[in-house]
Scaffold this active site. Structure first.
Site, mmCIF file in Angstrom:
data_model
loop_
_atom_site.group_PDB
_atom_site.id
_atom_site.type_symbol
_atom_site.label_atom_id
_atom_site.label_comp_id
_atom_site.label_asym_id
_atom_site.label_seq_id
_atom_site.Cartn_x
_atom_site.Cartn_y
_atom_site.Cartn_z
ATOM 1 N N LYS A 115 0.826 -1.213 0.000
ATOM 2 C CA LYS A 115 0.000 0.000 0.000
ATOM 3 C C LYS A 115 0.858 1.259 0.000
ATOM 4 O O LYS A 115 0.501 2.265 -0.607
ATOM 5 C CB LYS A 115 -0.969 0.005 1.184
ATOM 6 C CG LYS A 115 -2.063 -1.023 1.004
ATOM 7 C CD LYS A 115 -3.293 -0.745 1.837
ATOM 8 C CE LYS A 115 -4.404 -1.705 1.399
ATOM 9 N NZ LYS A 115 -5.614 -1.616 2.172
ATOM 10 N N LYS A 207 -4.799 -9.467 -6.524
ATOM 11 C CA LYS A 207 -6.090 -9.762 -5.908
ATOM 12 C C LYS A 207 -7.131 -8.724 -6.307
ATOM 13 O O LYS A 207 -6.790 -7.557 -6.575
ATOM 14 C CB LYS A 207 -5.965 -9.879 -4.383
ATOM 15 C CG LYS A 207 -5.923 -8.591 -3.626
ATOM 16 C CD LYS A 207 -6.144 -8.815 -2.123
ATOM 17 C CE LYS A 207 -6.145 -7.453 -1.448
ATOM 18 N NZ LYS A 207 -7.039 -7.308 -0.340
ATOM 19 N N LYS A 210 -10.729 -3.186 -3.795
ATOM 20 C CA LYS A 210 -11.586 -1.992 -3.873
ATOM 21 C C LYS A 210 -10.868 -0.841 -4.545
ATOM 22 O O LYS A 210 -11.478 -0.008 -5.208
ATOM 23 C CB LYS A 210 -11.952 -1.511 -2.459
ATOM 24 C CG LYS A 210 -12.715 -2.472 -1.622
ATOM 25 C CD LYS A 210 -13.092 -1.754 -0.324
ATOM 26 C CE LYS A 210 -13.622 -2.690 0.726
ATOM 27 N NZ LYS A 210 -12.643 -2.957 1.788
HETATM 28 N N1 AQP Z 1 -9.716 -10.426 -3.337
HETATM 29 C C1 AQP Z 1 -10.122 -10.949 -2.190
HETATM 30 N N2 AQP Z 1 -10.380 -12.275 -2.099
HETATM 31 C C2 AQP Z 1 -10.819 -12.836 -0.920
HETATM 32 N N3 AQP Z 1 -10.999 -12.092 0.199
HETATM 33 C C3 AQP Z 1 -10.750 -10.774 0.140
HETATM 34 N N4 AQP Z 1 -10.841 -9.791 1.048
HETATM 35 C C4 AQP Z 1 -10.478 -8.611 0.484
HETATM 36 N N5 AQP Z 1 -10.132 -8.792 -0.784
HETATM 37 C C5 AQP Z 1 -10.293 -10.135 -1.044
HETATM 38 C C6 AQP Z 1 -11.277 -10.002 2.416
HETATM 39 O O1 AQP Z 1 -12.339 -9.118 2.697
HETATM 40 C C7 AQP Z 1 -12.296 -8.760 4.078
HETATM 41 C C8 AQP Z 1 -12.434 -7.281 4.200
HETATM 42 O O2 AQP Z 1 -11.362 -6.638 3.543
HETATM 43 P P1 AQP Z 1 -11.055 -5.139 3.922
HETATM 44 O O3 AQP Z 1 -12.065 -4.274 3.352
HETATM 45 O O4 AQP Z 1 -10.937 -4.996 5.375
HETATM 46 O O5 AQP Z 1 -9.633 -4.859 3.404
HETATM 47 P P2 AQP Z 1 -8.811 -5.193 2.145
HETATM 48 O O6 AQP Z 1 -8.309 -6.586 2.202
HETATM 49 O O7 AQP Z 1 -7.780 -4.170 2.121
HETATM 50 O O8 AQP Z 1 -9.818 -5.028 0.933
HETATM 51 P P3 AQP Z 1 -9.459 -4.568 -0.494
HETATM 52 O O9 AQP Z 1 -10.666 -4.714 -1.313
HETATM 53 O O10 AQP Z 1 -8.258 -5.238 -1.006
HETATM 54 O O11 AQP Z 1 -9.188 -3.034 -0.316
HETATM 55 P P4 AQP Z 1 -7.953 -2.187 -0.784
HETATM 56 O O12 AQP Z 1 -8.126 -2.038 -2.243
HETATM 57 O O13 AQP Z 1 -8.120 -0.910 -0.043
HETATM 58 O O14 AQP Z 1 -6.716 -2.941 -0.422
HETATM 59 C C9 AQP Z 1 -10.984 -9.298 4.634
HETATM 60 O O15 AQP Z 1 -11.258 -10.489 5.364
HETATM 61 C C10 AQP Z 1 -10.183 -9.623 3.414
HETATM 62 O O16 AQP Z 1 -9.297 -10.695 3.622
#
Ligand code: AQP
Length: 344
Positions: A115, A207, A210
């Site tokens: 990040k 992966k 968001k």
């Molecule tokens: N691609 C994914 N596959 C499976 N699980 C996922 N999670 C996130 N992306 C995937 C799971 O969703 C839960 C909540 O995630 P979060 O919102 O707390 O944070 P994150 O992992 O940072 O989500 P993003 O979408 O990847 O956001 P950004 O783009 O900001 O980095 C967690 O249990 C996570 O494992």
């Protein structure tokens, strides 16, 4: 006193564009855990602001994640649903954990490195200390099980290290307070099923996320049927037919991703999906996957939209949930203060 009874905690950040990865990796697992455990599900708004959020969007996104929880089938009466900033004990325990965790531990966190990228001098201190807050989120309820996607595995290991070091650092006062086996349980990650890491539709080695600037890289929970079908149709694939065995998906990340998504949505194993679709071309498989995704996600998106029209209900759920969460976290944090030596 021994270790607490099993309790589930997990959270999702209100950072917009809740997607299929969040749904399959986390939210569907949250729903499953309700049958067997007492569960606490949190919209982690304190985590969200580790990267700047527009205040109006933050409030909107917090309600939208709550709506997603409820629409997916989380029962906010039997279990607890709330937003993190309403329970001050999360941040209070996180400070203590800032003083327990070691810099070297945080320096190893790959999510921070990804990040922060090359700009690590300019990101917030909060982004760096994020895993300590995550440990506090879980341990302020002395939670024992944490359903998460595969990307959170390293943070969960850190939570266990923090719990262990706290138990060691304060072993004497913990014993004096009557706890025989340490104060904090070592929380177990629950990472299971065919879609623990849903990948981007544009690049099967990244992966689904968001924050990906391309909306075509993910299916958002609020996408309509046409958008879901279009994104699956455009998803990157290779030219070969699907294999008949899971081994045949090795070195084929895009194919593995779409098959894993199908299996998860269908509630079956990847092997079972391949028994049915082995030998099929993507021109056959993609429309079937699109139909299944629309069937599963359509009602959730529609229910989320309906709920978002009445935010008073969502806010009431969060407020009641926060009161119930505080009733658990408050006494645990009081014990922590006693153990650490704070005058109360
Ligand atoms: N691609 C994914 N596959 C499976 N699980 C996922 N999670 C996130 N992306 C995937 C799971 O969703 C839960 C909540 O995630 P979060 O919102 O707390 O944070 P994150 O992992 O940072 O989500 P993003 O979408 O990847 O956001 P950004 O783009 O900001 O980095 C967690 O249990 C996570 O494992």
């Amino acid at each position: 006193m021994t270790m607490p009874a099993p309790r589930v905690f997990s959270g999702v950040q209100p950072t917009g564009n809740l997607h299929l990865g969040n749904y399959l990796g986390a939210i569907t697992r949250f729903v499953d855990m309700q049958e067997s455990h007492d569960c606490i599900y949190c919209v982690v708004d304190l985590h969200a602001i580790t990267q700047w959020q527009d205040p109006r969007e933050l409030a909107h996104n917090t309600r939208e994640v709550t709506a997603a929880f409820l629409a997916a089938g989380i029962d906010a009466e039997k279990h607890i649903v709330f937003n993190q900033s309403q329970v001050a004990e999360h941040a209070q325990l996180a400070w203590i954990f800032n003083c327990v965790a070691r810099l070297g531990w945080l320096n190893r966190m790959t999510q921070f490195k990804e990040k922060a990228g090359k700009d690590s001098e300019n990101v917030s201190v909060g982004l760096y200390a994020y895993p300590n807050l995550m440990a506090a989120d879980i341990l302020v309820y002395r939670a024992t099980h944490v359903p998460v996607g595969d990307d959170q595995k390293q943070h969960l290991e850190l939570s266990r290290d923090i719990a262990q070091k706290f138990n060691n650092d304060f072993a004497q006062t913990i014993r004096e307070a009557g706890y025989k086996d340490g104060f904090f349980p070592l929380p177990e990650p629950l990472i299971a099923g065919p879609a623990t890491r849903v990948m981007s539709f544009k690049d099967g080695t990244k992966k689904m996320s968001k924050s990906d600037p391309s909306d075509l890289s993910r299916i958002n929970l609020t996408d309509d049927a046409e958008a879901i079908a279009r994104k699956i149709r455009k998803a990157r694939t290779d030219p070969d037919a699907l294999p008949s065995e899971p081994d045949g998906l090795k070195e084929r990340p895009e194919a593995a991703n779409l098959v894993g998504i199908f299996a998860a949505l269908q509630g079956e194993s990847v092997a079972d999906t391949l028994k049915t679709y082995g030998g099929a071309q993507f021109s056959t498989f993609k429309p079937v996957l699109a139909d299944l995704a629309v069937e599963r996600l359509g009602p959730i998106g529609a229910e989320m939209n309906r709920m978002m029209a009445d935010t008073a209900y969502i806010d009431a759920v969060l407020q009641t949930g926060a009161q119930r969460a505080r009733a658990i976290a408050g006494p645990i944090y009081e014990e922590v203060k006693k153990i650490v030596g704070f005058i109360r």
